[in-house]
Design an enzyme around this catalytic site. Sequence first.
Site, PDB file in Angstrom:
ATOM      1  N   HIS A 347       1.501  45.629  67.161  1.00  0.00           N
ATOM      2  CA  HIS A 347       1.349  44.177  67.328  1.00  0.00           C
ATOM      3  C   HIS A 347       1.001  43.759  68.748  1.00  0.00           C
ATOM      4  CE1 HIS A 347       3.102  42.885  63.396  1.00  0.00           C
ATOM      5  NE2 HIS A 347       3.693  44.070  63.491  1.00  0.00           N
ATOM      6  N   LYS A 539       4.484  28.001  70.664  1.00  0.00           N
ATOM      7  CA  LYS A 539       4.548  29.462  70.588  1.00  0.00           C
ATOM      8  C   LYS A 539       5.573  29.910  71.620  1.00  0.00           C
ATOM      9  CE  LYS A 539       0.047  29.310  71.485  1.00  0.00           C
ATOM     10  NZ  LYS A 539      -0.446  30.085  70.347  1.00  0.00           N
ATOM     11  N   ARG A 540       5.947  31.185  71.621  1.00  0.00           N
ATOM     12  CA  ARG A 540       6.855  31.656  72.658  1.00  0.00           C
ATOM     13  C   ARG A 540       6.256  31.428  74.044  1.00  0.00           C
ATOM     14  NH1 ARG A 540      11.704  34.465  71.261  1.00  0.00           N
ATOM     15  NH2 ARG A 540      11.761  34.978  73.461  1.00  0.00           N
ATOM     16  N   LYS A 545       0.083  33.848  77.341  1.00  0.00           N
ATOM     17  CA  LYS A 545      -0.323  32.775  76.424  1.00  0.00           C
ATOM     18  C   LYS A 545      -0.834  31.537  77.179  1.00  0.00           C
ATOM     19  CE  LYS A 545       3.067  34.231  72.901  1.00  0.00           C
ATOM     20  NZ  LYS A 545       2.339  34.510  71.644  1.00  0.00           N
ATOM     21  N   THR A 649      -0.582  33.711  64.741  1.00  0.00           N
ATOM     22  CA  THR A 649      -0.534  33.268  63.352  1.00  0.00           C
ATOM     23  C   THR A 649      -0.367  31.748  63.323  1.00  0.00           C
ATOM     24  OG1 THR A 649       1.790  33.913  63.409  1.00  0.00           O
ATOM     25  CG2 THR A 649       0.293  35.365  62.218  1.00  0.00           C
ATOM     26  N   LYS A 653      -1.990  28.565  60.875  1.00  0.00           N
ATOM     27  CA  LYS A 653      -1.237  27.455  60.276  1.00  0.00           C
ATOM     28  C   LYS A 653      -1.890  26.116  60.638  1.00  0.00           C
ATOM     29  CE  LYS A 653       2.805  30.346  60.693  1.00  0.00           C
ATOM     30  NZ  LYS A 653       3.865  30.786  61.619  1.00  0.00           N
TER      31      LYS A 653
HETATM   32  O1  73E Z   1      -0.106  38.086  68.570  1.00  0.00           O
HETATM   33  C1  73E Z   1       1.189  38.137  67.999  1.00  0.00           C
HETATM   34  C2  73E Z   1       1.051  38.469  66.520  1.00  0.00           C
HETATM   35  O2  73E Z   1       0.400  37.443  65.824  1.00  0.00           O
HETATM   36  C3  73E Z   1       2.030  39.201  68.702  1.00  0.00           C
HETATM   37  O3  73E Z   1       2.206  38.837  70.052  1.00  0.00           O
HETATM   38  C4  73E Z   1       3.390  39.324  68.012  1.00  0.00           C
HETATM   39  O4  73E Z   1       3.156  39.676  66.641  1.00  0.00           O
HETATM   40  C5  73E Z   1       2.432  38.688  65.908  1.00  0.00           C
HETATM   41  C6  73E Z   1       2.338  39.151  64.469  1.00  0.00           C
HETATM   42  O5  73E Z   1       1.470  40.248  64.353  1.00  0.00           O
HETATM   43  C7  73E Z   1       4.259  40.341  68.651  1.00  0.00           C
HETATM   44  N1  73E Z   1       5.600  40.285  68.761  1.00  0.00           N
HETATM   45  C8  73E Z   1       5.996  41.394  69.378  1.00  0.00           C
HETATM   46  N2  73E Z   1       4.936  42.121  69.661  1.00  0.00           N
HETATM   47  N3  73E Z   1       3.845  41.458  69.214  1.00  0.00           N
HETATM   48  C9  73E Z   1       7.373  41.752  69.717  1.00  0.00           C
HETATM   49  C10 73E Z   1       7.641  42.836  70.544  1.00  0.00           C
HETATM   50  C11 73E Z   1       8.944  43.161  70.851  1.00  0.00           C
HETATM   51  C12 73E Z   1       9.990  42.430  70.339  1.00  0.00           C
HETATM   52  C13 73E Z   1       9.727  41.356  69.492  1.00  0.00           C
HETATM   53  C14 73E Z   1       8.424  41.019  69.184  1.00  0.00           C
END
Ligand code: 73E
Length: 807
Positions: A347, A539-540, A545, A649, A653
Amino acid sequence: MREYLRELNFGQGVDLSRASVNDQYLALARTVRHYLMVRWLETLRRQSEVQAKSVAYLSAEFLLGRQLDNALLAADLTDIVEEGLSGLGIDLDTLRQAEVEPGLGNGGLGRLAACFIDSLATMNVPSIGYGIRYEYGIFRQTFVDGWQVEKPDSWLTLGSPWEFPHPEMAVEVSFGGSVADWEDDDGTVRRRWTPGWSVLGVPYNYMVPGYGNGRVNTLRLWSARATRAFDLEIFNSGDYAQAVRAQTFAENISKVLYPEDSTPQGKELRLQQQYFFVACSLKDFVDQVLPKDFDLTNLPDRIHFQLNDTHPVIAIPELMRILVDEKKWSWDDAWSVVRQVFSYTCHTLLPEALEVWSVELLGRLLPRHLEIIYRINEEFLLGLRAAYPDDELRARRMSIVAEFPERGIRMAHLATVAGVKVNGVAALHSQLLRDKVLHDFAEYYPGKFTNVTNGITPRRFVRLSNPGLSGLITEAVGSDAWVSDLDRLRELEPLADDAEFRRRFREVKAANKRRLVQVLVERDGIELDPDTMFDVMVKRLHEYKRQTLKLLHVVTLYQQITTGALDVEDVTPRTFAFGAKAAPGYRMAKQIIGLINAVGRTVNADPAVQGRLTVAFPANYNVTLAETLIPAADLSEQISLAGKEASGTGNMKFMLNGALTIGTDDGANVEIRELVGDDNFFLFGLTEPEVAEVVESGYHPTSYYETNPHLRHALDLIASGAFSDGDRSVFEPVVSNLLHEDRFLVLADFQAYLDAQARVDAAYADPEAWTRSAILNVARGGFFSSDRSMRDYLDRVWHAHPVPPIS
Ligand code: 73E
């Protein structure tokens, strides 16, 4: 309603006249779950009868959001319940509001898992979600003088009617200790792990109802308890304090969600959590879900384990341990099964976000697993060196074991070596994984890499969150079939040119804006004007970002109006809405939150911009708030530095709720723009190759400051203390970081962003054309249903099939 009153009387122990809202909510939830129970049991019965291949989605996070409304929708009970309750003088909406959402995730990754299990149930795919039942989910964010202060999220205190605990099904999970050789009965020398301590995992089952298909899948979340041996022994020795400490120690494992997003936490407790839920889940699947004397050589026909990022990757050595140590298989037999049953979803693209566990820690906590990982690595390197005989550098780069800065286990490499498939979460992301992050692996295993673009569930994020738009779509399509077949949205396309449809579409958006205004007054005491453009960034909070880029836009407008450079009459009235949590230990992110609030305070209080610029930053952005915020948005901000956001995502939405996107060529924005067309998307900023070039040739943020007066004025205004009562030191770290480091090229993209915002203003000035674009965004967004993502996983990764119900 008789059922409901029975639940109130005999479940909650109150009669209607004395029932609190919480009593009423709990009774309703129990009534609904009773209704679903028959279908749940039927689903399970049929599953064991058919013995079809299942999918197990292993994820440290499931960010579910509220359950009641989704359950009512799935079972088609909303109208009956609403009517019945109103006969008793109860407002369904009041009960909806009483539910505390389970926030068992940080952001996109956890919400994705929740969307996926919804789609799997809706598509009749035999599947189970496995995760952790955190006692405390993502913290509740509050602001004190504009600074983030975290409060614990005690989501369980008022009762949790959606879960089914099964203490009798608890499984034991061990940690620590040592490993030694021992001789088997038949004389073979094997390794034996003698653990140092263990805990129990108690399963809590949650219903995952499919939409309108009578299927109810299971989400199984594990909660840690002390083993009886653990406390009995100590209790008997008379040391009660020590016994209680032992209990606390064990239960700490599932106590709290790590509030980190997009970065790993190299903490011991985090590794304990990961192994805890993975070991519970594998044991559960092998011993309970599979039939009694199942031949495990056939495991690949019955299951595929999807690893949601590297958090559950310890499952790979765990399954090896079960087969080799417990079932006494040969290494090669075990490996040939293990390498057929796992796939890994990555991810991220940030190199610092790839999990690496120190060998010291892993060896202490899971000594046998460390040995197994070493052996996997040895055999992997053997093959690698045979393929590339004189390339020791390559072997070092690809090794599962890193040597610097300390010896560590690279979980992404382990997952890639053992996985059947490795996928990224958007087309660009998967491409960059192949070309950059995992390039050596893509060369070595050409068939292993694939893409599955993320998606969102249209049930929660359109049908439930936007009833106005849903009604309009249903009318246009002629039925509500679009809710589980989102490609049908294409049928809206011709209506973009229908003036009457546009008027009604605009009316829905206006109503959603009024609804949001009302929610924010009640929730946060924030007052907004629904007749302004709602420009939303939720978003976070993370530097990549680029919330600061959005903020520099606000500050620039403010600076221009207050100095007379811009006539206030020429400014499109806008409400800038932010929603973002910062990881508690991420100092720069918390500074940026402070700055957004500080700018908001000043701007909102200044009569010079009154009615033109408003900043709204409601605290504690979560799934529930997203459900009212997103349908009210006109403009969706997706402005990460190209090459950093894996997918996003939220962007999907917004699109599906009729907002236009201003965004960079990053993550799934690329696919959104391709679908909707350049005329209906505000693209700006450096592309990923351009970013790489700028960074390569040496990036100097100050040169942008020196040559761009708008940028200089905005940064100077922040630095002057204008937003911090004249105190220049407060936001100095943010300003100097942008000027001297700016890892995410905010200054390089600043002018392009302002230009794109000017195009937004021009487009917004023509409501008919804007609405046309908004309708086309909805009409062309069907691709982003998580049902489509599931189809892609089924075809490209899982090779499993739906099992339709009998009738
Ligand atoms: O771009 C997003 C993505 O849409 C990405 O940053 C996020 O996952 C979403 C779903 O695919 C994400 N979260 C984490 N890494 N990528 C993450 C890593 C460590 C702890 C918690 C979350």
